[in-house]
Design a protein around this motif. Structure first.
Motif, mmCIF file in Angstrom:
data_model
loop_
_atom_site.group_PDB
_atom_site.id
_atom_site.type_symbol
_atom_site.label_atom_id
_atom_site.label_comp_id
_atom_site.label_asym_id
_atom_site.label_seq_id
_atom_site.Cartn_x
_atom_site.Cartn_y
_atom_site.Cartn_z
ATOM 1 N N ARG A 295 -31.653 8.152 53.131
ATOM 2 C CA ARG A 295 -30.794 7.012 52.810
ATOM 3 C C ARG A 295 -29.802 7.366 51.702
ATOM 4 O O ARG A 295 -28.626 7.001 51.776
ATOM 5 C CB ARG A 295 -31.636 5.804 52.413
ATOM 6 C CG ARG A 295 -32.444 5.268 53.571
ATOM 7 C CD ARG A 295 -33.270 4.080 53.147
ATOM 8 N NE ARG A 295 -34.220 3.722 54.181
ATOM 9 C CZ ARG A 295 -34.774 2.531 54.294
ATOM 10 N NH1 ARG A 295 -34.464 1.583 53.434
ATOM 11 N NH2 ARG A 295 -35.636 2.287 55.248
ATOM 12 N N LEU A 296 -30.278 8.073 50.689
ATOM 13 C CA LEU A 296 -29.382 8.509 49.616
ATOM 14 C C LEU A 296 -28.311 9.439 50.184
ATOM 15 O O LEU A 296 -27.114 9.285 49.891
ATOM 16 C CB LEU A 296 -30.180 9.213 48.512
ATOM 17 C CG LEU A 296 -29.360 9.753 47.344
ATOM 18 C CD1 LEU A 296 -28.805 8.627 46.491
ATOM 19 C CD2 LEU A 296 -30.202 10.687 46.502
ATOM 20 N N ALA A 297 -28.708 10.385 51.001
ATOM 21 C CA ALA A 297 -27.756 11.315 51.611
ATOM 22 C C ALA A 297 -26.757 10.574 52.486
ATOM 23 O O ALA A 297 -25.559 10.891 52.488
ATOM 24 C CB ALA A 297 -28.503 12.381 52.410
ATOM 25 N N ALA A 298 -27.208 9.572 53.234
ATOM 26 C CA ALA A 298 -26.312 8.798 54.102
ATOM 27 C C ALA A 298 -25.267 8.052 53.277
ATOM 28 O O ALA A 298 -24.084 8.026 53.635
ATOM 29 C CB ALA A 298 -27.121 7.820 54.955
ATOM 30 N N ASP A 299 -25.691 7.454 52.156
ATOM 31 C CA ASP A 299 -24.730 6.748 51.305
ATOM 32 C C ASP A 299 -23.715 7.718 50.712
ATOM 33 O O ASP A 299 -22.527 7.416 50.631
ATOM 34 C CB ASP A 299 -25.450 5.976 50.201
ATOM 35 C CG ASP A 299 -26.106 4.697 50.711
ATOM 36 O OD1 ASP A 299 -25.923 4.350 51.901
ATOM 37 O OD2 ASP A 299 -26.804 4.049 49.909
ATOM 38 N N ARG A 300 -24.158 8.885 50.310
ATOM 39 C CA ARG A 300 -23.223 9.877 49.766
ATOM 40 C C ARG A 300 -22.256 10.381 50.831
ATOM 41 O O ARG A 300 -21.065 10.549 50.558
ATOM 42 C CB ARG A 300 -23.999 11.026 49.131
ATOM 43 C CG ARG A 300 -24.618 10.612 47.808
ATOM 44 C CD ARG A 300 -25.162 11.788 47.076
ATOM 45 N NE ARG A 300 -25.513 11.385 45.719
ATOM 46 C CZ ARG A 300 -26.503 11.908 45.024
ATOM 47 N NH1 ARG A 300 -27.236 12.874 45.552
ATOM 48 N NH2 ARG A 300 -26.754 11.503 43.800
ATOM 49 N N ARG A 301 -22.746 10.617 52.041
ATOM 50 C CA ARG A 301 -21.854 11.039 53.133
ATOM 51 C C ARG A 301 -20.822 9.964 53.437
ATOM 52 O O ARG A 301 -19.649 10.253 53.681
ATOM 53 C CB ARG A 301 -22.654 11.360 54.405
ATOM 54 C CG ARG A 301 -23.296 12.714 54.423
ATOM 55 C CD ARG A 301 -23.837 13.067 55.811
ATOM 56 N NE ARG A 301 -24.679 12.033 56.411
ATOM 57 C CZ ARG A 301 -25.989 11.920 56.205
ATOM 58 N NH1 ARG A 301 -26.632 12.779 55.423
ATOM 59 N NH2 ARG A 301 -26.675 10.957 56.797
ATOM 60 N N TYR A 302 -21.255 8.729 53.424
ATOM 61 C CA TYR A 302 -20.368 7.594 53.684
ATOM 62 C C TYR A 302 -19.232 7.578 52.658
ATOM 63 O O TYR A 302 -18.058 7.516 53.023
ATOM 64 C CB TYR A 302 -21.184 6.299 53.647
ATOM 65 C CG TYR A 302 -20.368 5.035 53.700
ATOM 66 C CD1 TYR A 302 -19.751 4.636 54.887
ATOM 67 C CD2 TYR A 302 -20.225 4.233 52.581
ATOM 68 C CE1 TYR A 302 -19.013 3.460 54.945
ATOM 69 C CE2 TYR A 302 -19.492 3.063 52.635
ATOM 70 C CZ TYR A 302 -18.886 2.679 53.804
ATOM 71 O OH TYR A 302 -18.159 1.523 53.860
ATOM 72 N N PHE A 303 -19.583 7.635 51.379
ATOM 73 C CA PHE A 303 -18.550 7.639 50.346
ATOM 74 C C PHE A 303 -17.650 8.860 50.471
ATOM 75 O O PHE A 303 -16.432 8.756 50.332
ATOM 76 C CB PHE A 303 -19.171 7.602 48.947
ATOM 77 C CG PHE A 303 -19.473 6.216 48.467
ATOM 78 C CD1 PHE A 303 -18.452 5.343 48.122
ATOM 79 C CD2 PHE A 303 -20.776 5.786 48.344
ATOM 80 C CE1 PHE A 303 -18.729 4.053 47.677
ATOM 81 C CE2 PHE A 303 -21.062 4.506 47.896
ATOM 82 C CZ PHE A 303 -20.032 3.642 47.562
ATOM 83 N N ALA A 304 -18.215 10.027 50.716
ATOM 84 C CA ALA A 304 -17.414 11.256 50.830
ATOM 85 C C ALA A 304 -16.392 11.114 51.951
ATOM 86 O O ALA A 304 -15.222 11.489 51.780
ATOM 87 C CB ALA A 304 -18.319 12.457 51.067
ATOM 88 N N ALA A 305 -16.794 10.572 53.081
ATOM 89 C CA ALA A 305 -15.873 10.401 54.204
ATOM 90 C C ALA A 305 -14.751 9.428 53.841
ATOM 91 O O ALA A 305 -13.571 9.718 54.057
ATOM 92 C CB ALA A 305 -16.624 9.925 55.444
ATOM 93 N N VAL A 306 -15.118 8.284 53.294
ATOM 94 C CA VAL A 306 -14.098 7.276 52.965
ATOM 95 C C VAL A 306 -13.143 7.809 51.908
ATOM 96 O O VAL A 306 -11.923 7.653 52.024
ATOM 97 C CB VAL A 306 -14.765 5.958 52.504
ATOM 98 C CG1 VAL A 306 -13.718 4.979 51.980
ATOM 99 C CG2 VAL A 306 -15.549 5.331 53.649
ATOM 100 N N LEU A 307 -13.665 8.474 50.891
ATOM 101 C CA LEU A 307 -12.806 9.006 49.830
ATOM 102 C C LEU A 307 -11.900 10.120 50.335
ATOM 103 O O LEU A 307 -10.840 10.371 49.764
ATOM 104 C CB LEU A 307 -13.652 9.476 48.642
ATOM 105 C CG LEU A 307 -14.358 8.345 47.890
ATOM 106 C CD1 LEU A 307 -15.338 8.904 46.874
ATOM 107 C CD2 LEU A 307 -13.348 7.412 47.227
#
Length: 119
Positions: A80-92
């Motif tokens: 879940r932590l990795a998914a949230d970080r991937r999400y932010f990385a993609a959007v940014l």
């Protein structure tokens, strides 16, 4: 029972998670959901959210169980932590996130809001 409060400003100023070290349970509040995306409300909230994920990471690494405020209880805190970080990385990076939570139309609205915030 001993517990530790983890206070940060990710989801909202003063947001608090609870760590129960004996059973290794992280009560994450409104973070680390398996069905809702991170929800910053303003540009400054993005950095605060990322810092909140950093604050939770040591507990995530030890957690046998994650209890989010929204979503399912699970044993997948690291994912879940990795998914949230991937999400932010993609959007940014101005890319479309590859996240199963986006199957929910309400989460598409959250994504659009975040994309507006960071643009």
């Amino acid at each position: 029972m001993h517990l530790e409060l983890i206070t940060h400003d990710a989801h909202a100023p003063g947001h608090t998670a609870i760590w129960l070290p004996e059973p290794r349970i992280l009560i994450a509040g409104d973070m680390l959901s398996d069905d809702e995306l991170p929800l910053p409300f303003a540009p400054d909230d993005v950095d605060a959210y990322l810092a909140g994920l950093d604050a939770l990471e040591p507990y995530v690494e030890q957690a046998a169980l994650i209890v989010p405020g929204h979503g399912s209880v699970g044993s997948d805190a690291r994912e879940r932590l990795a998914a949230d970080r991937r999400y932010f990385a993609a959007v940014l990076a101005s890319k479309e996130p590859d996240d199963p939570r986006l199957a929910d139309p309400e989460q598409r609205v959250a994504l659009a809001r975040l994309q507006r915030i960071v643009s």
